[in-house]
Structure formats: structure tokens, C-alpha cells
Scaffold this active site. Structure first.
Site, mmCIF file in Angstrom:
data_model
loop_
_atom_site.group_PDB
_atom_site.id
_atom_site.type_symbol
_atom_site.label_atom_id
_atom_site.label_comp_id
_atom_site.label_asym_id
_atom_site.label_seq_id
_atom_site.Cartn_x
_atom_site.Cartn_y
_atom_site.Cartn_z
ATOM 1 N N GLY A 8 0.927 -1.344 0.021
ATOM 2 C CA GLY A 8 0.058 -0.091 0.044
ATOM 3 C C GLY A 8 0.930 1.241 -0.005
ATOM 4 O O GLY A 8 0.420 2.315 0.387
ATOM 5 N N GLN A 12 -1.777 7.153 1.452
ATOM 6 C CA GLN A 12 -1.377 8.191 2.261
ATOM 7 C C GLN A 12 -0.025 8.153 3.242
ATOM 8 O O GLN A 12 0.815 8.865 3.211
ATOM 9 C CB GLN A 12 -2.541 8.830 3.071
ATOM 10 C CG GLN A 12 -2.453 10.231 3.624
ATOM 11 C CD GLN A 12 -3.623 10.421 4.682
ATOM 12 O OE1 GLN A 12 -4.502 9.648 5.183
ATOM 13 N NE2 GLN A 12 -3.552 11.719 5.256
ATOM 14 N N ASP A 34 2.521 -1.877 -4.151
ATOM 15 C CA ASP A 34 0.992 -1.509 -4.131
ATOM 16 C C ASP A 34 0.494 -2.242 -5.527
ATOM 17 O O ASP A 34 0.911 -2.773 -6.338
ATOM 18 C CB ASP A 34 0.954 0.097 -4.444
ATOM 19 C CG ASP A 34 -0.296 0.587 -3.946
ATOM 20 O OD1 ASP A 34 -1.497 0.128 -4.102
ATOM 21 O OD2 ASP A 34 -0.237 1.319 -2.953
ATOM 22 N N ILE A 35 -0.934 -1.941 -5.617
ATOM 23 C CA ILE A 35 -1.723 -2.551 -6.792
ATOM 24 C C ILE A 35 -1.284 -1.923 -8.283
ATOM 25 O O ILE A 35 -1.482 -2.707 -9.142
ATOM 26 C CB ILE A 35 -3.251 -2.496 -6.487
ATOM 27 C CG1 ILE A 35 -3.712 -3.634 -7.331
ATOM 28 C CG2 ILE A 35 -3.745 -1.154 -6.674
ATOM 29 C CD1 ILE A 35 -5.091 -4.051 -6.789
ATOM 30 N N TYR A 144 -16.083 -0.146 7.532
ATOM 31 C CA TYR A 144 -14.548 0.092 7.883
ATOM 32 C C TYR A 144 -14.176 -0.305 9.191
ATOM 33 O O TYR A 144 -13.224 -0.787 9.578
ATOM 34 C CB TYR A 144 -14.308 1.391 7.365
ATOM 35 C CG TYR A 144 -12.932 2.188 7.695
ATOM 36 C CD1 TYR A 144 -11.950 1.555 6.818
ATOM 37 C CD2 TYR A 144 -12.740 2.820 8.682
ATOM 38 C CE1 TYR A 144 -10.396 2.052 7.259
ATOM 39 C CE2 TYR A 144 -11.376 3.622 8.801
ATOM 40 C CZ TYR A 144 -10.384 2.984 8.316
ATOM 41 O OH TYR A 144 -8.949 3.713 8.495
ATOM 42 N N LYS A 148 -12.008 -3.047 10.973
ATOM 43 C CA LYS A 148 -10.635 -2.626 11.937
ATOM 44 C C LYS A 148 -10.812 -3.350 13.160
ATOM 45 O O LYS A 148 -9.606 -3.668 13.775
ATOM 46 C CB LYS A 148 -10.702 -1.192 12.040
ATOM 47 C CG LYS A 148 -10.231 -0.297 10.959
ATOM 48 C CD LYS A 148 -8.875 -0.759 10.399
ATOM 49 C CE LYS A 148 -8.404 0.015 9.324
ATOM 50 N NZ LYS A 148 -7.118 -0.535 8.804
ATOM 51 N N ILE A 174 -5.443 11.411 9.826
ATOM 52 C CA ILE A 174 -3.955 11.759 9.588
ATOM 53 C C ILE A 174 -3.937 13.013 8.705
ATOM 54 O O ILE A 174 -4.456 12.872 7.642
ATOM 55 C CB ILE A 174 -3.174 10.533 9.056
ATOM 56 C CG1 ILE A 174 -3.177 9.398 9.867
ATOM 57 C CG2 ILE A 174 -1.796 10.962 8.715
ATOM 58 C CD1 ILE A 174 -2.346 8.090 9.536
HETATM 59 N N1 SER Z 1 -9.092 8.685 8.439
HETATM 60 C C1 SER Z 1 -9.871 7.434 8.535
HETATM 61 C C2 SER Z 1 -11.227 7.858 7.862
HETATM 62 O O1 SER Z 1 -11.682 9.087 7.928
HETATM 63 C C3 SER Z 1 -10.171 7.019 9.939
HETATM 64 O O2 SER Z 1 -9.248 6.113 10.067
HETATM 65 O O3 SER Z 1 -11.901 7.037 7.164
#
Ligand code: SER
Length: 315
Positions: A8, A12, A34-35, A144, A148, A174
Site C-alpha cells: 500500500g 497516504q 502497491d496494486i 470500515y 478494523k 492523519i
Molecule cells: N481517516 C480515516 C477515515 O476518516 C479514519 O481512520 O476514514
């Protein structure tokens, strides 16, 4: 000697992690993958790799005698909601492929150290939102976040059952300038800078007072590397660590940008992403990370804003 694979690497975190790992361990010891057919960020050593292709992953790990893997390929919260089954497959099978490989290699006497990112999305509406503790109610509601949380459980399972040295962080949103925002709920805090630098008003998709845990990329990279470098016996959390940077609301980051760029205008038009943000914490208690591997964030909001305004390249 470490031989590192970043999966990956066009994403980012990946693009910045490859640079930081290369600086620390030498370019020849870091393989980006990466792909896509090519590195988008000029990685010196690069292999095309689909994280769902377990066979190819094994070949690459064997061929390059990899010792450490950072498995970062994933769909984030917003893109995940658009394609839930695809998000589940990519996020879960991608992790399982690397955990299984680490299990098999450990049994053969070639252990792999694994890093896999969890997220604040692993929390949910029943989580205490302020200074969210390390151990608490999770109940995520996005695909998501569910992937996780399940991934955190898998990491701990592979550690307890097979001794796989896997480590993880619940990343806050981030903030970074190198790569464009990519399908996350926290991405407003990147998009807002692009608008400011283009002298455009910014229409924020979250309400002015939606506090979320955030972290500046240099802190996120340092947290990742410090966690991976810590002695194994200090790592008492094998699911994922809370790591805190700075918590702020759209109004607070807008005010700081306006202080440094007078005249910048922000309006608020919450959309479906507001419902996701509303289930996530406002701030995190990362005392366990501080205790176990001495984690301390360094970048505050004014410093983050100054650095973003200086470095972002407007498309
Ligand atoms: N930055 C991510 C999102 O907003 C959260 O891990 O999906």
C-alpha cells in the site's frame, strides 16, 4: 538486518513511511509495493502487489528475504460505505494473508514482524467520546470500523496463538500534504488547506463543532516506527494502541488557518459523513502507548497549520 516490505506504498501513509524507513534503514532495504504497476512517489525499489494475492505476497517475501511488513492497503470509511463487501474483503483478507504468511514463516524459522493500521473508526456510538480509554466499549457501525475491530482481534489472536509479532495503532485522522485525501471522514482537515491555498472558500462536510482525534503525519510516522522498534516484551497491547496527536473541531482549524491566512472563508454543510464522525471519539487517552513505548506527540495545531500551508502543493 531489516528487510522491509511496505504494502500500500502509494497510499497516504505508505508513501511517507517508505521515505522514513529508507532514511533509517537504507533505501536498498525497503521494498515498496502497491496494486498499481509503478510507484507514484518515486520509490527506488518497487513491486506490483495485490494484497489479495497471497501467493505473490509469499514469493516477494521469500525473494527479498523480508523481515518486516507494513500492510497498509485498505478502503477507508467513506469509500468503504460505498462498497461494503469490497471493503470487507480487502481489509480483512489483506490482513489475513499477511498474518497467515507470518504464521507459516515463523514455524519455518523465518519470523516476520508485522505492522497493520487500526483506526479511531474501531470505536462507535456507545464508546465514551472524551479521552476514550484504551479498553472500552467499541461497537463500530461502519464497515470500515467493523473491519478494523475484527482486524484488531485477529492481530491479538495470531500473537497469542502463534506468537506472530504483530503491532498496531488506532490512527486518528492523519493530516498530510504529500498525497491527496482518499475517501476518509477526517479528510476535511486536508481539503480545507487546498481551498485556503487556492484562495477559495471551503464548504465543510462536517459541522463546525465536530471534534475528532487527529495527528500530523510526521507524528504518525514516528509513532509507527517507535512502536515497531520497541522491544517485544514492552508491547503489552497486541490488538491496537490508542495514539493521540491533537483533537480539534472544524471551527478550531478554520480559526487557526484564518489567523495565518486572513480572509479565508469556511461554511458548513454537513452531509452523510457527519453521521460517521458522530460515532467516533472526540479525543483519545493514549496513556498505555506512553507507558509501554514512551509515545509523545510533538505537533500542536498552530505548528501543523503553518507546516501544511508551507508545504502543500496545490493541484
Ligand atoms: N481517516 C480515516 C477515515 O476518516 C479514519 O481512520 O476514514
Amino acid at each position: 538486518m531489516k528487510r522491509i516490505l511496505v504494502i500500500g506504498a502509494n497510499g497516504q501513509i505508505g508513501c511517507e513511511l517508505v521515505e522514513a524507513l529508507s532514511a533509517q534503514y537504507g533505501t536498498d532495504n525497503v521494498l515498496a509495493s502497491d496494486i498499481a504497476a509503478h510507484s507514484l512517489y518515486g520509490a527506488v525499489h518497487y513491486q506490483k502487489l495485490d494484497v489479495l494475492d497471497a501467493e505473490r505476497m509469499e514469493e516477494i517475501v521469500e525473494e527479498y528475504q523480508i523481515t518486516d511488513v507494513y500492510q497498509l492497503a485498505a478502503l477507508l470509511s467513506v469509500t468503504g460505505e460505498q462498497a461494503p463487501l469490497r471493503a470487507w474483503e480487502l481489509n480483512m483478507d489483506g490482513l489475513l494473508n499477511i498474518l497467515e504468511l507470518a504464521r507459516v514463516r515463523a514455524q519455518a524459522g523465518h519470523p516476520l514482524q508485522v505492522f497493520w493500521p487500526s483506526s479511531i473508526a474501531a470505536f462507535g456510538p456507545n464508546t465514551p467520546p472524551v479521552n476514550t480509554p484504551q479498553m472500552t466499549t467499541m461497537d463500530p457501525t461502519t464497515i470500515y470500523g467493523i473491519s478494523k475491530l475484527a482486524g484488531e482481534r485477529l492481530c491479538e489472536y495470531y500473537f497469542l496463538k502463534y506468537g506472530v509479532d504483530v503491532r498496531s495503532i488506532r490512527y486518528p485522522g492523519i493530516i498530510s500534504y504529500k498525497s491527496p485525501p482518499g475517501g476518509g471522514t477526517t479528510d476535511y482537515a486536508i481539503a480545507i488547506f487546498h481551498a485556503a491555498l487556492q484562495s477559495q472558500p471551503y464548504d465543510c462536510f462536517l459541522s463546525a463543532d465536530t471534534a475528532l482525534p487527529m495527528i500530523y503525519m510526521p507524528d504518525a510516522i514516528r509513532a509507527t516506527m517507535e512502536l515497531m522498534q520497541a522491544p517485544a516484551e514492552q508491547i503489552r497491547i497486541r490488538s491496537a494502541y490508542n495514539v493521540s496527536g491533537i483533537s480539534f473541531t472544524p471551527a478550531q482549524i478554520a480559526a487557526e488557518i484564518q489567523r495565518q491566512r486572513p480572509g479565508f472563508v469556511v461554511t458548513y454543510k454537513p452531509d452523510q459523513r457527519q453521521a460517521i464522525a458522530d460515532t467516533w471519539p472526540d479525543s483519545l487517552d493514549d496513556g498505555q502507548a506512553t507507558l509501554d513505548w514512551n509515545w509523545h506527540a510533538q505537533t500542536d495545531l498552530p505548528a501543523l497549520v503553518t507546516d501544511m500551508l508551507k508545504n502543500i502543493v496545490v493541484a
